[in-house]
Structures are given as structure tokens and as C-alpha cells.
Design a protein around this motif. Structure first.
Motif, PDB file in Angstrom:
ATOM      1  N   THR A 196       0.810  -1.226   0.000  1.00 54.62           N
ATOM      2  CA  THR A 196       0.000   0.000   0.000  1.00 54.62           C
ATOM      3  C   THR A 196       0.843   1.275   0.000  1.00 54.62           C
ATOM      4  OG1 THR A 196      -0.129  -0.129   2.414  1.00 54.62           O
ATOM      5  CG2 THR A 196      -1.951  -1.100   1.175  1.00 54.62           C
ATOM      6  N   TYR A 197       2.127   1.127   0.285  1.00 58.28           N
ATOM      7  CA  TYR A 197       3.005   2.302   0.455  1.00 58.28           C
ATOM      8  C   TYR A 197       4.417   1.895   0.049  1.00 58.28           C
ATOM      9  CZ  TYR A 197       5.775   5.820   3.034  1.00 58.28           C
ATOM     10  OH  TYR A 197       6.669   6.813   3.403  1.00 58.28           O
ATOM     11  N   ALA A 198       5.176   2.842  -0.552  1.00 60.14           N
ATOM     12  CA  ALA A 198       6.560   2.534  -0.923  1.00 60.14           C
ATOM     13  C   ALA A 198       7.423   3.781  -0.848  1.00 60.14           C
ATOM     14  CB  ALA A 198       6.625   1.937  -2.323  1.00 60.14           C
ATOM     15  N   GLU A 199       8.649   3.585  -0.385  1.00 57.37           N
ATOM     16  CA  GLU A 199       9.653   4.647  -0.419  1.00 57.37           C
ATOM     17  C   GLU A 199      10.972   4.028  -0.883  1.00 57.37           C
ATOM     18  OE1 GLU A 199       9.248   5.993   3.604  1.00 57.37           O
ATOM     19  OE2 GLU A 199      10.692   4.526   4.384  1.00 57.37           O
ATOM     20  N   ILE A 200      11.773   4.822  -1.595  1.00 58.52           N
ATOM     21  CA  ILE A 200      12.981   4.314  -2.236  1.00 58.52           C
ATOM     22  C   ILE A 200      14.211   4.839  -1.503  1.00 58.52           C
ATOM     23  CG2 ILE A 200      14.263   4.183  -4.405  1.00 58.52           C
ATOM     24  CD1 ILE A 200      11.495   2.775  -4.396  1.00 58.52           C
ATOM     25  N   PRO A 201      15.171   3.959  -1.156  1.00 63.76           N
ATOM     26  CA  PRO A 201      16.391   4.393  -0.456  1.00 63.76           C
ATOM     27  C   PRO A 201      17.197   5.420  -1.249  1.00 63.76           C
ATOM     28  CG  PRO A 201      16.165   2.003  -0.379  1.00 63.76           C
ATOM     29  CD  PRO A 201      15.121   2.498  -1.334  1.00 63.76           C
ATOM     30  N   GLU A 202      18.016   6.181  -0.517  1.00 63.79           N
ATOM     31  CA  GLU A 202      18.751   7.297  -1.114  1.00 63.79           C
ATOM     32  C   GLU A 202      19.785   6.883  -2.155  1.00 63.79           C
ATOM     33  OE1 GLU A 202      17.665   7.325   1.904  1.00 63.79           O
ATOM     34  OE2 GLU A 202      16.660   9.275   2.097  1.00 63.79           O
TER      35      GLU A 202
END
Length: 294
Positions: A82-88
Motif C-alpha cells: 500500500t506504500y513505498a519509499e525508495i532508499p537514497e
């Protein structure tokens, strides 16, 4: 696997005993997340570290923080996300990474992201919120097809390429800003974006410094555009470009085919070199069904 391995292509281990006998869960090869076996649980947040605030807001989570590369289609067809964030430190959103993740609602890209692969988010029909990277250079073919970004989308100034059908059928988008580095509006790129009423080009597109040279097939078909100024350098309006644009009232085209030119670079077969040639600005061709049903 040597420590310096930093890339594995799609399907590299397809139908091997290694993959077929691998237990359910993440398939890791060195520091690379090659694929995922099985189905993630409902309300899973894909996070960039164990410190992500999103962990407390979702029932489950999957940590991307330890991986140097994320393989193609790793989370393909995972309804639990439902949610995603991508590492730096991830530069590329691989092909089909979140394709058909029908419950993915929110994505946060870090500023390290430069490339969004083909069909990366295609079919993520619940995707309404996207935190864009200011440094994206390429959006792949059909990358955001059938998504539902709400309202305005503004793409960063480093962008130079928007792939075929990149935003096709993104029906909730109402406005998009195209940066100055883009030179071609590809086939089907905004086709079916039926609430898209405004497309903002760089101001140079309305002068001799225009860079956009062509519109692809059905580029703006079935949109809500009401007024449109064709960029100064566009020479062809392709098949079905503005077909079924029910709100279209006026189109302005410059009368500039004789007095101004721009530089193009072509390959000279005799010399084997790329040489500059002068090409006239301005619209010279309107093709099949360009304004049909508008």
C-alpha cells in the motif's frame, strides 16, 4: 557471488534449481534483491530503512535499505503493498517493479532516482500520491499507465525523455508541467487522461528556441484540453493527436515555415560523421484523424 557484483539482468536465473527451490520470501544475491517468492501480507509498506516512520503506520513492512540494486518486477502483482519509499542510493526504478500493485496508494522517490523503468508503476490503479525526484532524467514506456495521480504533476528540470504511453489513462491528473529538456512528446503519452485540462511547456517552446519537434500518435487523445498552442518547432501533428478531445475550442499554430530555421544533426554516410543541417520550423503536416470527434 563476488562482493563487487552490482547488476543482475531480468530473468538471469529463471527456471534454475536455485530459484525454483528457494524458500518463500526475498531472493537475495549478494547485495542485490533479485526477486520475491510468494505474496506479501496485506497493508505492507516497502520502506527504505528500519527507522522509517511508515513502519508504525502500516500492519507489515519490507525493508529495502540493505540492497544496492532492486531487480526487475520484484514486487510485480503484489496486492498487499500500500506504500513505498525508495532508499537514497538507488538510481533506477527497475522495469515493472510495482506493476499491477493495485492497492499501492503512495510512493516517495529519493532525489537519487534518475531513471524510472518501463511499466514500473503500470496498473497501480490506486496510486494517487507521488513524491517526485527533482533529478529524474528518464521516464520509461508506460511507466505510470492506469495510475491516478490527483491534480497537478510537475516533472523536474533534468528530465529529457518521457516514454511511449508513460501516463496513458491516468484519469485523475488535471495538469502537467513539461520541462525544457524534453524534445519529443511520444505516442500515447497522455492518451486517455480524461481530466487533463492543462499542459504547461517551457516558455522557450513559444519562440525560435523551441526544442519540441513532434507529437506522437494519439499523444493527447481523450484529454480535457480546451485551448492549445502548438510549440514553435513542431512540424507534424500525428494520427489521432487530439482525437476525442470534447472540450477543445481553439488551437494556435505559428505561421513560421519560411522565415526561421533550427539546427538538426544527421549522419552523413559519405563522411561517416554527424553534421548539422538547417531545417525549417513550423507545421507542415496534419495526419489522419488528428482532430476527429473534437
Amino acid at each position: 557471488i563476488p562482493a563487487n557484483l552490482n547488476y543482475i539482468g531480468a530473468n538471469a536465473f529463471n527456471n534454475t534449481a536455485f530459484l525454483l527451490n528457494h524458500p518463500e520470501g526475498a531472493v537475495e544475491i549478494g547485495s542485490i534483491l533479485y526477486t520475491y517468492n510468494g505474496i506479501l501480507p496485506s497493508d505492507t509498506a516497502v520502506v527504505k530503512s528500519e527507522d522509517s516512520p511508515a513502519i508504525a503506520l502500516h500492519d507489515n513492512y519490507f525493508n529495502l535499505g540493505k540492497f544496492s540494486q532492486i531487480g526487475a518486477g520484484v514486487f510485480y502483482d503484489q496486492p498487499g503493498i500500500t506504500y513505498a519509499e525508495i532508499p537514497e542510493d538507488i538510481e533506477t526504478i527497475s522495469d515493472k517493479l510495482f506493476m499491477n500493485c493495485i492497492n499501492l496508494e503512495e510512493v516517495h522517490l529519493s532525489d537519487s532516482v534518475k531513471y524510472i523503468g518501463n511499466e514500473a508503476f503500470s496498473g497501480a490503479t490506486s496510486l494517487t500520491v507521488m513524491e517526485w525526484s527533482e533529478y529524474i532524467e528518464t521516464v520509461g514506456d508506460y511507466a505510470f499507465k492506469n495510475t491516478n495521480f490527483t491534480g497537478e504533476v510537475s516533472l523536474g528540470s533534468n528530465l529529457t525523455s518521457i516514454g511511449e504511453g508513460a501516463f496513458q489513462n491516468s484519469s485523475a491528473m488535471t495538469k502537467i508541467t513539461i520541462p525544457s529538456g524534453v524534445t519529443i512528446i511520444n505516442n500515447y503519452v497522455f492518451d486517455g487522461c480524461d481530466n487533463l485540462a492543462e499542459i504547461i511547456f517551457d516558455s522557450n517552446e513559444y519562440s525560435v528556441n523551441s526544442k519540441i519537434t513532434s507529437f506522437g500518435i494519439a499523444a493527447f487523445r481523450d484529454t480535457a484540453i480546451s485551448e492549445f498552442t502548438v510549440p514553435f518547432s513542431v512540424r507534424n501533428i500525428q494520427e489521432s493527436t487530439f482525437e476525442n478531445c470534447d472540450n477543445l475550442v481553439s488551437v494556435f499554430v505559428y505561421n513560421n515555415t519560411e522565415n526561421t530555421t533550427r539546427t538538426e544533426y544527421i549522419y552523413d554516410e559519405e563522411t561517416g560523421e554527424t553534421v548539422p543541417v538547417q531545417v525549417s520550423h513550423g507545421l507542415t503536416k496534419i495526419t489522419t484523424k488528428a482532430f476527429n470527434n473534437s
